[in-house]
Design a protein around this motif. Structure first.
Motif, short mmCIF file in Angstrom:
data_model
loop_
_atom_site.label_atom_id
_atom_site.label_comp_id
_atom_site.label_asym_id
_atom_site.label_seq_id
_atom_site.Cartn_x
_atom_site.Cartn_y
_atom_site.Cartn_z
N THR A 512 0.85 -1.18 0.00
CA THR A 512 0.00 0.00 0.00
C THR A 512 0.89 1.23 0.00
OG1 THR A 512 -1.80 1.18 1.12
CG2 THR A 512 -0.21 0.03 2.52
N ARG A 513 0.53 2.24 -0.80
CA ARG A 513 1.35 3.43 -0.95
C ARG A 513 0.48 4.68 -0.89
NH1 ARG A 513 4.86 2.34 -6.33
NH2 ARG A 513 2.77 2.71 -7.21
N PHE A 514 1.00 5.69 -0.21
CA PHE A 514 0.33 6.98 -0.13
C PHE A 514 1.24 8.02 -0.79
CE2 PHE A 514 -0.54 10.94 2.40
CZ PHE A 514 -1.79 11.19 1.85
N PHE A 523 6.11 13.30 -2.06
CA PHE A 523 6.57 12.19 -1.21
C PHE A 523 5.74 10.94 -1.48
CE2 PHE A 523 3.33 14.15 1.62
CZ PHE A 523 2.57 13.03 1.92
N THR A 524 6.31 9.79 -1.07
CA THR A 524 5.62 8.51 -1.11
C THR A 524 5.92 7.76 0.19
OG1 THR A 524 5.70 8.28 -3.52
CG2 THR A 524 5.43 6.26 -2.25
N VAL A 525 4.87 7.25 0.81
CA VAL A 525 5.02 6.35 1.96
C VAL A 525 4.55 4.98 1.50
CG1 VAL A 525 4.36 5.86 4.34
CG2 VAL A 525 4.62 8.24 3.59
N ASN A 548 8.44 -4.28 4.72
CA ASN A 548 9.20 -3.11 4.31
C ASN A 548 8.43 -1.83 4.58
OD1 ASN A 548 11.26 -4.71 3.24
ND2 ASN A 548 10.40 -4.69 1.19
N LEU A 549 9.15 -0.82 5.09
CA LEU A 549 8.60 0.53 5.20
C LEU A 549 9.57 1.45 4.48
CD1 LEU A 549 6.56 2.56 6.26
CD2 LEU A 549 7.93 2.75 8.35
N ASP A 550 9.09 2.09 3.43
CA ASP A 550 9.93 2.93 2.57
C ASP A 550 9.29 4.31 2.49
OD1 ASP A 550 11.68 3.92 0.74
OD2 ASP A 550 11.08 2.63 -0.92
N TYR A 574 14.61 3.64 4.47
CA TYR A 574 14.10 2.30 4.15
C TYR A 574 14.40 1.36 5.31
CZ TYR A 574 13.74 -2.25 1.84
OH TYR A 574 13.42 -3.55 1.51
N ASN A 575 13.39 0.61 5.73
CA ASN A 575 13.55 -0.37 6.80
C ASN A 575 12.89 -1.68 6.41
OD1 ASN A 575 14.61 0.96 9.57
ND2 ASN A 575 13.43 2.49 8.42
N ARG A 576 13.57 -2.78 6.75
CA ARG A 576 13.02 -4.11 6.49
C ARG A 576 13.10 -4.95 7.76
NH1 ARG A 576 14.34 -8.14 1.48
NH2 ARG A 576 12.95 -6.62 0.53
N TRP A 577 11.97 -5.62 8.07
CA TRP A 577 11.92 -6.59 9.15
C TRP A 577 11.45 -7.92 8.58
CZ3 TRP A 577 9.93 -1.71 9.26
CH2 TRP A 577 10.42 -0.82 10.24
N ASN A 578 11.80 -9.02 9.24
CA ASN A 578 11.18 -10.29 8.87
C ASN A 578 10.01 -10.56 9.80
OD1 ASN A 578 12.31 -11.20 11.27
ND2 ASN A 578 13.97 -12.34 10.27
N PHE A 579 9.35 -11.70 9.61
CA PHE A 579 8.16 -11.99 10.39
C PHE A 579 8.49 -12.47 11.81
CE2 PHE A 579 6.00 -11.28 6.56
CZ PHE A 579 4.64 -11.17 6.83
N GLU A 580 9.77 -12.57 12.13
CA GLU A 580 10.20 -12.83 13.51
C GLU A 580 10.57 -11.52 14.20
OE1 GLU A 580 9.84 -15.98 11.26
OE2 GLU A 580 11.69 -14.87 10.87
N SER A 581 10.20 -10.37 13.55
CA SER A 581 10.46 -9.02 14.06
C SER A 581 11.94 -8.70 14.16
CB SER A 581 9.80 -8.84 15.45
OG SER A 581 8.40 -8.99 15.35
N GLU A 582 12.76 -9.41 13.42
CA GLU A 582 14.18 -9.09 13.35
C GLU A 582 14.39 -7.98 12.34
OE1 GLU A 582 18.46 -11.33 12.38
OE2 GLU A 582 16.55 -12.23 11.80
N HIS A 583 15.11 -6.93 12.75
CA HIS A 583 15.37 -5.80 11.87
C HIS A 583 16.45 -6.20 10.89
CE1 HIS A 583 14.86 -1.15 12.03
NE2 HIS A 583 14.89 -1.59 10.79
N LYS A 584 16.10 -6.34 9.62
CA LYS A 584 17.05 -6.86 8.62
C LYS A 584 17.85 -5.76 7.93
CE LYS A 584 16.76 -10.64 6.92
NZ LYS A 584 17.53 -11.90 7.05
#
Length: 815
Positions: A512-514, A523-525, A548-550, A574-584
């Motif tokens: 989803t993008r705003f 800007f784009t979220v 991902n949050l970009d 840019y931030n990426r996490w996996n489904f174990e909440s580990e910040h990748k």
């Protein structure tokens, strides 16, 4: 005497009054003319009328032919100027008859300054050109774009809201042009039979006329004035009304072709053997298209020749863990490609790799678009995504079906669904169901997104197969030793593995993008995620298990009275996490871009700071700085380059590395019909962290070898050159040469390096009668450098690895 003097005085006074009045009148008129300002027209409109007879398209604008056409001279400069008065005049004409839409341009200019290239259709770039943009349904979701340069060369594109305009889109239409003493002139005729538009008695289309004029700046003039605060591009076009009693195309097209080839290769596993030239083979192919109605078209192809005439440009992949993405160039999949486009690229047509049969149904009904594709693929790519890499191999024969439906809402919003299914011969399947939308929230704001549900039934007894796209000839076993030396569970529940053992599971992905799009601040979220059980065998999704949050933003500055046309600072997080909440991944990036009015120059300087987790290990203090620059100094010479240096991850070695990357291209045009396009790509990685190799000596863990920092761990360079000679509009000669070299540290313990080198040479002769009627003859040759370390040879030698001679004859019959 006195009376005579008084009469004389009166005459003098009358003369003075008359003179003063005349001066005041002249001053008033000149002041009024001088105060006249240029007024841009937003969303102009025009009524057009039918001509009595067909117009001959020869580039000669006879006023007897065009005197019945509607015309306009109200052009504005929308780039680099902001709806300012153009430096030169342009006149556009438009009319129609029962079968065709006619457009003409008179472009006033200095003839010696006009830039034009004699080339194949769609191949010209920074040329003078005129264009017609048409949104026949007025939905602002897709539109036709037709461009012609001063030599009459055509370029047609299909604009869509998702992705870049599709350069592979082709229609059959006429164009002619000539350079004159006062500039150049163009004539265009577009058959209604090739277009899609509503079945109405009277048409109302959104239209814009454009003129591109590249000089020190790339000037762009248009009929309609554009508001830089309005995010919708086609919404701002003008309106053409009055086309009466015309209908979109109906009829039948047959595209037979004959392909002959001879393919030879060096026997795998034993380079000492003689080159096997292979037999000469030939086979027919047949394609057909039938318009079921004015809005619905059915296409089918039997035994299609889906080989590409021009090989893909090699890409740097020595330090990559994901499959490369290449654009689609096969005509069957290019037509109607706008219908199947989605944010996740859930139907990546190049996964239909080697079809023996394919069919397609596409249609447009007012604001509704739909498409259905079905194919039998003899050699199907099968992809297994993981957190950090993807595994791709040949899944064998498969049966493919994809259905797409989208509905436009309002002036520039739309929603849609996509259903896709791939069934593998014997066992295994993958099915996806997706919903997407693009909603306009106002002049500057919009939101778009896609929600995808997948279901996978794995193949069974397919653990032994070959890697797609690999230069290695050996086979591998997809077992517990395949991924990084250890087979890990794809999911933490321990129920599913990467083996092809017939498991079934479902997965979910969403994006989803705003957006804010405006004159200055944009800007784009973007938030997107793909869970651990998500797989698509019809899409391009090399990774899974991520969130991902970009966030990215840029501000456009338009300096006045300056050599800088635009200055654009840009910032992204840019931030990426996996489904174990580990910040990748954490990444911060910024740059500043400047556009100059000198030689169409763009300069960008930027840098980033990041930290990443790869294969369970955290790598901190990763960074890079980069410089991009490109210029077109004249019609004869242009260049572009990118330089980047920084610290990243040496993914095959588990260390941080210092990377230097350099990319450059040059466009040279010594003659109007001869273009030379060399390019060079380079990447080198050196060890930033010392690599220590340990072993058991006398039952003790002992340091065997240390690779100090600064040692090379990989290097890759690619040189590619494309030479094109256009003899005339029909005949062209082309030569592509490509050199690819990479070496990498194969064994840190011994310091052993492996090296791979390859030359590719691809000559081609083309004779083209039209968009689809064409004759090709050419060859492709790959020569590999064989060394004792990687081949069964006694000494390093260059040897022909594979070669193909091919011929193709194709002719389109329309009924």
């Amino acid at each position: 005497m006195k009376s005579t003097v008084m009469k004389s005085d009166i005459r003098i006074l009358q003369f003075l009054i008359f003179s003063l009045a005349l001066i005041i009148m002249i001053f008033w008129v000149s002041s009024a003319q001088g105060s006249t300002t240029f007024e841009p027209i937003y969303q102009p409109s025009m009524d057009i009328f039918k001509v009595k007879s067909e117009i001959k398209i020869d580039g000669n604008l006879s006023m007897l032919e065009w005197n019945e056409a509607s015309q306009t001279i109200n052009f504005v400069e929308n780039f680099p100027g902001d709806n300012t008065e153009p430096q030169v005049r342009t006149k556009a004409f438009i009319t129609y008859d029962d079968d065709k839409l006619y457009i003409a341009f008179l472009c006033y200019d200095t003839p010696d300054a006009i830039r034009a290239t004699m080339c194949q259709r769609d191949r010209f770039g920074s040329d003078d050109a005129v264009g017609l943009l048409i949104d026949t349904y007025g939905t602002a979701s897709w539109a036709y774009q037709f461009f012609v340069n001063p030599y009459g060369i055509q370029k047609d594109l299909l604009w869509t809201k998702v992705g870049m305009p599709d350069i592979g889109f082709d229609l059959i239409w006429e164009s002619a042009a000539q350079i004159t003493d006062s500039g150049y002139q163009v004539e265009i005729a577009i058959p209604f039979s090739g277009m899609r538009f509503p079945s109405k008695d009277i048409q109302s289309w959104k239209v814009d006329f454009q003129r591109n004029r590249p000089r020190g700046s790339y000037y762009q003039y248009s009929w309609t004035a554009y508001d830089r605060n309005e995010q919708c591009f086609p919404c701002q076009w003008g309106t053409v009304e009055g086309i009466k009693d015309v209908r979109p195309g109906k009829g039948f097209e047959i595209l037979p072709s004959f392909i002959a080839n001879q393919s030879g290769e060096l026997p795998r596993g034993d380079p000492q053997n003689q080159f096997d030239e292979g037999p000469i083979m030939g086979e027919p192919s047949l394609g057909a298209k039938y318009s079921l109605s004015s809005d619905v078209t059915f296409e089918a192809t039997l035994n299609p020749d889906f080989s590409q005439i021009e090989a893909d440009a090699a890409q740097i992949d020595v330090n990559s863990t994901m499959s490369l993405y290449y654009p689609e160039r096969r005509p069957f999949f290019q037509e109607g490609s706008d219908i199947f486009l989605t944010l996740f690229n859930s139907f990546y047509t190049r996964t239909v790799n080697d079809p023996s049969f394919a069919s397609k149904l596409t249609g447009r009904k007012e604001k509704l678009r739909f498409g259905f594709t079905s194919a039998i693929d003899e050699n199907s790519p099968y992809t297994i995504p993981t957190d950090d890499e993807d595994i791709m191999f040949n899944g064998g024969k498969s049966y493919i079906n994809a259905f797409r439906l989208s509905q436009s809402i309002g002036s520039s919003s739309q929603i849609g669904i996509l259903l896709g299914d791939r069934r593998f011969d014997g066992s295994g399947s993958n099915t996806i169901a997706a919903f997407d939308g693009d909603i306009r929230l106002g002049q500057n704001y919009s939101i778009d997104g896609q929600y995808v549900l997948t279901h996978t039934s794995e193949q069974d007894n397919h653990s032994r197969t070959k890697i797609f796209g690999s230069d290695r000839s050996e086979e591998f076993v997809l077992d517990s030793t395949r991924v990084n030396g250890e087979m890990t569970s794809t999911f933490n529940d321990g129920k599913h593995t990467l083996k092809l053992d017939g498991e079934s599971f479902s997965g979910l992905g969403l994006i989803t993008r705003f957006h804010r799009r405006a004159r200055h601040w944009n800007f784009t979220v973007d938030y997107n995620q793909v869970d651990k059980t998500y797989r698509t065998q019809l899409g391009y999704d090399p990774y899974n298990n991520y969130r991902n949050l970009d966030i990215r933003s840029f501000y456009v500055i338009y300096p006045k009275n300056s050599s800088f046309q635009r200055i654009t600072p840009f910032f992204a997080m840019y931030n990426r996490w996996n489904f174990e909440s580990e910040h990748k991944i954490r990444n911060i990036y910024g740059n500043i871009q400047a556009q100059l009015d000198l030689a169409q120059t763009n300069i960008q300087i930027g840098g980033s700071q990041s930290e990443k987790v790869y294969q369970g290990q955290m790598y901190e203090d990763l960074w890079n700085v980069n410089l991009n620059s490109n210029s077109r100094f004249s019609d004869k010479f242009a260049y572009g380059m990118n330089i980047r240096y920084g610290r990243d991850i040496g993914r095959g070695f588990g260390v941080r590395d210092n990377e230097f990357r350099f990319n450059m291209f040059v466009n040279i045009k010594p003659l109007d019909r001869l273009t030379i396009e060399p390019s060079f790509n380079y990447l080198k990685g050196t060890n930033d962290d010392r690599i220590d190799t340990y072993g058991i000596v006398n039952d003790e863990l002992t340091l065997i070898h240390s690779l100090e920092s600064g040692a090379e761990i990989f290097e890759q360079m690619i040189f590619r050159s494309r030479l094109q000679l256009q003899v005339n509009k029909q005949l062209s000669l082309r030569l592509v040469t490509q050199f690819n070299k990479f070496e990498y540290l194969a064994d840190p313990a011994s310091g052993t390096y492996l090296e791979f080198k390859r030359w590719e040479v691809d000559p081609l002769i083309t004779y083209r009668l039209g968009s689809f009627s064409v004759f090709y003859i050419g060859s492709t040759s790959d020569v590999n450098y064989l060394s004792p370390e990687i081949s069964n040879v006694n000494e390093s030698i260059w040897k022909l690895n594979n070669q193909q001679f091919f011929m193709k004859l194709q002719y389109l019959f329309q009924m």
